[in-house]
Design an enzyme around this catalytic site. Structure first.
Site, short mmCIF file in Angstrom:
data_model
loop_
_atom_site.label_atom_id
_atom_site.label_comp_id
_atom_site.label_asym_id
_atom_site.label_seq_id
_atom_site.Cartn_x
_atom_site.Cartn_y
_atom_site.Cartn_z
N TYR A 1 2.60 31.49 5.03
CA TYR A 1 2.31 32.32 3.84
C TYR A 1 2.59 33.81 4.09
O TYR A 1 3.48 34.39 3.46
CB TYR A 1 0.86 32.07 3.43
CG TYR A 1 0.30 33.02 2.41
CD1 TYR A 1 1.02 33.36 1.26
CD2 TYR A 1 -0.96 33.58 2.59
CE1 TYR A 1 0.49 34.23 0.32
CE2 TYR A 1 -1.51 34.44 1.66
CZ TYR A 1 -0.78 34.78 0.53
OH TYR A 1 -1.31 35.64 -0.38
N ASP B 1 9.28 28.55 14.04
CA ASP B 1 8.12 27.95 13.37
C ASP B 1 8.10 26.47 13.70
O ASP B 1 9.15 25.81 13.69
CB ASP B 1 8.25 28.17 11.84
CG ASP B 1 6.92 28.03 11.12
OD1 ASP B 1 6.50 29.01 10.48
OD2 ASP B 1 6.32 26.94 11.20
N ALA C 1 -0.29 30.40 14.08
CA ALA C 1 -1.67 30.10 14.50
C ALA C 1 -2.27 29.06 13.57
O ALA C 1 -1.78 28.85 12.46
CB ALA C 1 -2.53 31.36 14.45
N ASN D 1 -3.57 26.07 20.37
CA ASN D 1 -2.49 26.56 19.50
C ASN D 1 -2.55 28.06 19.27
O ASN D 1 -1.55 28.66 18.89
CB ASN D 1 -2.53 25.83 18.15
CG ASN D 1 -1.24 26.04 17.38
OD1 ASN D 1 -0.16 26.13 17.97
ND2 ASN D 1 -1.35 26.17 16.06
N TYR E 1 -12.25 30.24 15.57
CA TYR E 1 -11.05 30.90 15.03
C TYR E 1 -11.08 32.40 15.39
O TYR E 1 -10.15 32.92 16.02
CB TYR E 1 -10.96 30.71 13.51
CG TYR E 1 -9.92 31.58 12.87
CD1 TYR E 1 -8.59 31.45 13.23
CD2 TYR E 1 -10.26 32.54 11.93
CE1 TYR E 1 -7.62 32.28 12.68
CE2 TYR E 1 -9.31 33.36 11.37
CZ TYR E 1 -7.99 33.23 11.74
OH TYR E 1 -7.04 34.05 11.19
N PHE F 1 -8.18 41.32 6.37
CA PHE F 1 -9.32 40.86 5.58
C PHE F 1 -8.78 39.73 4.70
O PHE F 1 -8.11 38.86 5.22
CB PHE F 1 -10.01 42.05 4.91
CG PHE F 1 -10.87 42.79 5.94
CD1 PHE F 1 -10.30 43.41 7.04
CD2 PHE F 1 -12.25 42.77 5.86
CE1 PHE F 1 -11.07 44.01 8.04
CE2 PHE F 1 -13.04 43.37 6.85
CZ PHE F 1 -12.46 43.99 7.94
N1 UFG Z 1 -15.36 30.58 -2.00
C1 UFG Z 1 -16.00 29.91 -3.02
N2 UFG Z 1 -15.44 28.74 -3.46
C2 UFG Z 1 -14.29 28.22 -2.93
C3 UFG Z 1 -13.65 28.93 -1.88
C4 UFG Z 1 -14.21 30.12 -1.45
O1 UFG Z 1 -17.04 30.33 -3.50
O2 UFG Z 1 -13.86 27.15 -3.35
C5 UFG Z 1 -15.95 31.86 -1.54
C6 UFG Z 1 -16.28 31.84 -0.06
O3 UFG Z 1 -17.57 31.33 0.14
C7 UFG Z 1 -16.15 33.33 0.29
C8 UFG Z 1 -15.06 33.84 -0.66
O4 UFG Z 1 -14.97 32.86 -1.70
O5 UFG Z 1 -17.34 33.99 -0.02
C9 UFG Z 1 -13.71 33.96 0.01
O6 UFG Z 1 -13.44 32.74 0.69
P1 UFG Z 1 -12.01 32.42 1.34
O7 UFG Z 1 -12.12 31.06 1.94
O8 UFG Z 1 -10.94 32.69 0.35
O9 UFG Z 1 -11.88 33.52 2.46
P2 UFG Z 1 -12.87 33.86 3.68
O10 UFG Z 1 -13.48 35.18 3.36
O11 UFG Z 1 -13.77 32.76 4.05
O12 UFG Z 1 -11.80 33.90 4.87
C10 UFG Z 1 -11.09 35.02 5.21
C11 UFG Z 1 -9.77 34.58 5.84
C12 UFG Z 1 -10.03 33.85 7.14
C13 UFG Z 1 -10.93 34.68 8.02
C14 UFG Z 1 -12.20 35.04 7.29
C15 UFG Z 1 -13.08 35.95 8.12
O13 UFG Z 1 -9.06 33.74 4.99
O14 UFG Z 1 -8.81 33.65 7.81
O15 UFG Z 1 -11.88 35.74 6.11
O16 UFG Z 1 -14.42 35.70 7.83
F1 UFG Z 1 -11.27 34.00 9.14
#
Ligand code: UFG
Length: 324
Positions: free
Chosen positions: A10, A30, A73, A90, A139, A167
């Protein structure tokens, strides 16, 4: 020539296109576990794994590589908790192998994809680069281990690195030609847009009892093109003889999950159904970056708003409902 590892993924694929537009010659390595060849049509692609020293010697032997941009990764937090060794293998072992090959071929510049997950539960928001790093999952732990490995490789071998702690990457190429295509998809914005397309019945909100304005988690969403731009600045810094750095990369604005859903409803014109579910284990309440350091030192400025992020992602998902 710039070698982009994980360039069919991505963020990697968006960066490959921007590097090329910026006048760089690019080749991609890749293993195609998650990558899509369609996202980098026209670019030289080696299908191979970083854990395979032979493949690396071929790539470095056949091309005059000036620097490496390393995205390859595994990056799923939940999966990393269930399968930590997969992540050590990995992410850590593969990067060790890559750096060893770089040294064999006298390539000493690398831009590395790190993550906000290196901080774990933040002590304060916004987060600065020298704040405490205490990952709460394998991770983040493996990404932090690689950052530290790169630091020691600089001291020992003069390997210069820029580690970029992303972020929440989101959005797509503004013309809708490439975008996010993960299977399974776990990220908020693509899941909301899949619900808008009717590919899911609703969006589940993971927890609405956090200590935030509306009880849902706050994140700092950054457009993938702004991220790609930062890689190019980091690369130029290294090619100009710059020293090793670590930078946060976020837009600096926090939005709650419900604010994102509301913005997606407004932009798509669709009344996307939502359900409240329990908290997702390991989610910090608030992650917002201070990106002052990269702005001051490399002159980076994010150019895209939250609306740009969602509308570019919407264009991509509408025109590619089944991905590539
Ligand atoms: N969320 C929902 N519903 C969903 C998916 C996500 O409510 O179906 C919420 C999550 O709980 C979170 C927010 O939306 O509060 C964002 O979630 P994402 O999964 O989109 O992203 P994250 O913040 O969990 O993850 C990002 C990066 C990761 C990294 C992480 C660090 O994508 O690679 O931040 O905490 F590890």
């Amino acid at each position: 020539m710039i070698l982009v590892c994980g360039g069919a993924g991505y963020i990697g694929s968006h960066t490959v296109h921007l590097l090329s537009r910026g006048g760089f010659e690019v080749c991609v390595l890749d293993n195609m576990q998650k990558g899509h060849a369609e996202s980098i049509g026209g670019f030289k692609l080696y299908r191979g794994d970083l854990r395979d020293g032979g493949v690396l010697d071929t790539v470095f032997g056949e091309n005059k590589i000036d620097a490496v941009v390393h995205f390859a990764a595994n990056s799923l937090v939940g999966e990393s908790v269930r399968e930590p060794l997969k992540y050590y293998d990995n992410n850590v072992a593969a990067t060790m192998n890559l750096v060893s090959a770089m040294l064999r071929h006298n390539v000493k510049k690398i831009v590395f994809s790190s993550t906000a997950a290196t901080y774990g539960e933040p002590e304060r928001v916004p987060i600065f680069e020298d704040d405490r790093t205490l990952p709460t999952n394998p991770y983040g732990e493996t990404k932090l281990a690689i950052e530290r490995m790169l630091k020691w490789c600089d001291a020992a071998y003069g390997m210069k690195s820029v580690c970029l702690r992303y972020f929440n990457a989101a959005g797509a190429m503004p013309d809708g030609s490439i975008g996010e295509d993960h299977n399974p998809e776990t990220h908020l914005i693509p899941i909301i847009l899949q619900a808008a397309l009717g590919k899911r019945p609703y969006i589940e909100v993971f927890g609405d009892d956090y200590p935030t304005a509306d009880g849902t988690c706050v994140r700092d969403y950054i457009h993938v093109i702004d991220l790609a731009d930062a890689h190019i600045l980091a690369l130029r810094h290294l090619l100009d003889g710059g020293d090793s750095r670590i930078y946060n990369l976020g837009a600096g604005n926090g939005y709650t999950v419900r604010q994102i859903i509301e913005a997606a409803r407004r932009i798509t014109g669709i009344d996307i159904p939502e359900k409240t579910a329990g908290r997702r284990p390991g989610d910090p309440a608030m992650l917002v970056a201070s990106s002052d350091k990269i702005k001051a030192e490399l002159g980076w400025e994010p150019g895209y708003s939250l609306d740009d992020i969602i509308s570019s992602a919407w264009l991509w998902h509408k025109t590619h409902p089944h991905g590539f």
